[in-house]
Structure formats: C-alpha cells, structure tokens
Design an enzyme around this catalytic site. Sequence first.
Site, PDB file in Angstrom:
ATOM      1  N   PRO A   1      -2.169  -3.098  10.852  1.00 41.25           N
ATOM      2  CA  PRO A   1      -2.535  -2.110  11.875  1.00 41.25           C
ATOM      3  C   PRO A   1      -3.948  -2.327  12.391  1.00 41.25           C
ATOM      4  O   PRO A   1      -4.309  -1.838  13.457  1.00 41.25           O
ATOM      5  CB  PRO A   1      -2.409  -0.765  11.144  1.00 41.25           C
TER       6      PRO A   1
ATOM      7  N   GLU B   1      -2.292  -1.733   0.296  1.00 37.22           N
ATOM      8  CA  GLU B   1      -3.427  -1.608   1.225  1.00 37.22           C
ATOM      9  C   GLU B   1      -3.619  -2.879   2.054  1.00 37.22           C
ATOM     10  O   GLU B   1      -4.558  -2.967   2.843  1.00 37.22           O
ATOM     11  CB  GLU B   1      -4.717  -1.304   0.462  1.00 37.22           C
TER      12      GLU B   1
ATOM     13  N   ARG C   1      13.344 -14.715  21.729  1.00 39.88           N
ATOM     14  CA  ARG C   1      14.149 -14.560  22.951  1.00 39.88           C
ATOM     15  C   ARG C   1      13.539 -15.318  24.140  1.00 39.88           C
ATOM     16  O   ARG C   1      14.216 -15.549  25.142  1.00 39.88           O
ATOM     17  CB  ARG C   1      14.371 -13.077  23.294  1.00 39.88           C
TER      18      ARG C   1
ATOM     19  N   ASP D   1      11.866  -8.839  33.083  1.00 38.47           N
ATOM     20  CA  ASP D   1      11.621  -7.758  32.136  1.00 38.47           C
ATOM     21  C   ASP D   1      10.268  -7.107  32.356  1.00 38.47           C
ATOM     22  O   ASP D   1       9.381  -7.694  32.975  1.00 38.47           O
ATOM     23  CB  ASP D   1      11.614  -8.309  30.696  1.00 38.47           C
TER      24      ASP D   1
HETATM   25  N1  SAM Z   1      -4.699  -0.246   4.626  1.00 38.71           N
HETATM   26  C1  SAM Z   1      -4.154  -0.771   5.820  1.00 38.71           C
HETATM   27  C2  SAM Z   1      -4.946  -0.228   7.013  1.00 38.71           C
HETATM   28  O1  SAM Z   1      -5.230   0.960   7.043  1.00 38.71           O
HETATM   29  O2  SAM Z   1      -5.238  -0.987   7.956  1.00 38.71           O
HETATM   30  C3  SAM Z   1      -2.709  -0.370   5.989  1.00 38.71           C
HETATM   31  C4  SAM Z   1      -1.804  -1.111   5.065  1.00 38.71           C
HETATM   32  S1  SAM Z   1      -0.118  -0.777   5.406  1.00 38.71           S
HETATM   33  C5  SAM Z   1       0.189   0.611   4.407  1.00 38.71           C
HETATM   34  C6  SAM Z   1       0.728  -2.061   4.563  1.00 38.71           C
HETATM   35  C7  SAM Z   1       1.147  -3.223   5.424  1.00 38.71           C
HETATM   36  O3  SAM Z   1       2.016  -2.761   6.441  1.00 38.71           O
HETATM   37  C8  SAM Z   1       0.062  -3.954   6.155  1.00 38.71           C
HETATM   38  O4  SAM Z   1      -0.590  -4.898   5.327  1.00 38.71           O
HETATM   39  C9  SAM Z   1       0.830  -4.629   7.257  1.00 38.71           C
HETATM   40  O5  SAM Z   1       1.460  -5.803   6.801  1.00 38.71           O
HETATM   41  C10 SAM Z   1       1.911  -3.611   7.566  1.00 38.71           C
HETATM   42  N2  SAM Z   1       1.637  -2.781   8.741  1.00 38.71           N
HETATM   43  C11 SAM Z   1       1.445  -1.438   8.728  1.00 38.71           C
HETATM   44  N3  SAM Z   1       1.250  -0.964   9.956  1.00 38.71           N
HETATM   45  C12 SAM Z   1       1.313  -2.007  10.789  1.00 38.71           C
HETATM   46  C13 SAM Z   1       1.162  -2.144  12.203  1.00 38.71           C
HETATM   47  N4  SAM Z   1       0.925  -1.118  12.998  1.00 38.71           N
HETATM   48  N5  SAM Z   1       1.291  -3.379  12.741  1.00 38.71           N
HETATM   49  C14 SAM Z   1       1.521  -4.451  11.946  1.00 38.71           C
HETATM   50  N6  SAM Z   1       1.667  -4.367  10.603  1.00 38.71           N
HETATM   51  C15 SAM Z   1       1.561  -3.173  10.020  1.00 38.71           C
END
Ligand code: SAM
Length: 290
Positions: free
Chosen positions: A121, A148, A190, A205
């Site tokens: 994220p 995390e 795709r 698209d």
């Molecule tokens: N501690 C991290 C932070 O706040 O940035 C969040 C970790 S999340 C609980 C666990 C995993 O979910 C991340 O390492 C990632 O691989 C995935 N993930 C969660 N949200 C995501 C998003 N919006 N985009 C891409 N991957 C995501």
Amino acid sequence: MKIDVVTIFPEYLDPLRHALLGKAIEKDLLAVDVHDLRHWATDVHKSVDDSPFGGGPGMVMKPEVWGPALDSVAAGTAAGTRLDSSLPHLDRPRHDELAGEAAASVAPQGAQQPVLIVPTPAGKPFTQRDAQELSREQHLVFACGRYEGIDQRVIDDAARRYHVREVSIGDYVLIGGEVAVLVIAEAVVRLIPGVLGNRRSHEEDSFSDGLLEGPSYTKPRVWRELEVPEVLTSGNHGLVDRWRREQSLARTWARRPELLETAPLDQADRAFLEQLRAAESADAPSTPQP
Ligand code: SAM
C-alpha cells in the site's frame, strides 16, 4: 511472458489459470510458476517472519528467507508449481476474435533481466500505463508480502541487480499481496499481443486514451422499459463515434475530472466540455442575496 509468484499461500494464485489467462497459458503466450516461500525457510517451524526492530505491533517477513528465494526465482533455477490452464479454451474462440494478431510466445528465460514487483500500500499507484509498460517485459517476478510486509533490505538488495517496482493497487490495506498480484497480472497479461482476440477491445478501454469509457449496450433494444440510446441503432458510424466520445468526456468530467487535465483533447472535445460546464453553472442554485 514468464510470471513467477513467491507467496506463503500458493493456492491463492489459482485464479491465474482461468479465463483469458488460462487461454494465454494454452496459447503458450504465458507461463506462470508459483513458489512457496516456506521452501526457503531454514528453521524447523519453517518460519518466514519475525518481530520488528524498534518494537511495535505485527511481524515483518525475514530477509534470510526472501533473499535466497528471489535469487533463485529471478535466475530461473527455482522449481515452482507450473499452472496449467483450467479449461480447454482454444476450440471455443470468442465471436469477436480476429485471426492473425501477432502473438509473442514465452521468451526463453534469462534473455532479459526480470522486473520484481512488490505490491504494497506504500507503493506508487498502479496505472494502465504501468500495465502497458509491463506487458512488454519478458519476465515478471512478484513478491507477496504478508503481516507488516517484507524487510526493506530485500527490496533494496534486489534493486542492485534488477528493476524493482513497489506498487499499490489502491488507497486501502489488504491482508496480503496475493490479491494485488491477481489484479496486476490480469491488467498486464490482457495487453500482451494475441491474448485478447480483438486488439480494439483494449485500445478503446478506459484510460487507454486518458479518459473513462462511456456506457455500453447490447440487445434487446428495450429492456424493462429502458431504451438503448437511439444513435446506437442509427447505423451512422460518424454519429456513433461522436456520441461515444461525448459520453466518455461526460463520464470523465463527472467522475474523474482530474483526468481531463492530461487527456489529449481536440477542439470539439473542449467545446463539448464547455457546454457541460455552462449547463452545470446554469443549474447551480444562485447565491442567496444578503
Ligand atoms: N504495514 C503495511 C503498510 O501499512 O504499508 C501493510 C501491510 S499489509 C497488512 C500486508 C501485505 O498486503 C503487504 O505487504 C502487501 O503485499 C499487501 N497489500 C496490502 N494492501 C495493498 C495495496 N493497497 N496494494 C498492494 N498490496 C497491498
């Protein structure tokens, strides 16, 4: 294209075998290997995470597990589970498939450095432009974080040897990276030549020309007393094209106005947007007089 996914939940990636991606696998345009990260764990519990330095809640994924995993997957020496297509698609072409689109079959591994994609994220927002760029790569490696996330040194170390992209699929937090991989892989695959039978499908698209696509309709002409816009049944292609363009502009203006700042617009587009703005100000309630 070759895709490798490293995860602690290999079964999560099963959807990559279905529908268009399964078809791409059958056509030999795509090969997907899924790797269980725990294969590289060294202790008896096969642990992949540990408590964070500096304290705080949650666990962080260990570099001593991720490092060797990515080294062997990127080098093509890891034996993952090869996904086969879920269905025999090839004898059932879609009605709008065009024969003869140049197809790019899976390149031999090692021909090009892989791109490591780390969903997080905290990454850069993933866009259609990223999907287009990645669709031209030969080898993508995805690292699925959990808890995390992954110790940052894994990403910094990988960046010394190949391209790394930390990408977010939206401003919300998922439990793990697997769903993000499904999203990114679907958006990328795709666009590989030969995957969509009719290339115009993705050329028209949303986002391809910087705008959202307008509404679509099919038969019947009237459904629950709702009629298809008359212009679509007029047979006049020029009028249909202009109507579609205006629907696309109107929808973008209403839902994602910031896209209009960078979308290529011609004079007719600008005039149409002016009309929308004028109509809106005419409808706006007048400011009460003091
Ligand atoms: N501690 C991290 C932070 O706040 O940035 C969040 C970790 S999340 C609980 C666990 C995993 O979910 C991340 O390492 C990632 O691989 C995935 N993930 C969660 N949200 C995501 C998003 N919006 N985009 C891409 N991957 C995501």
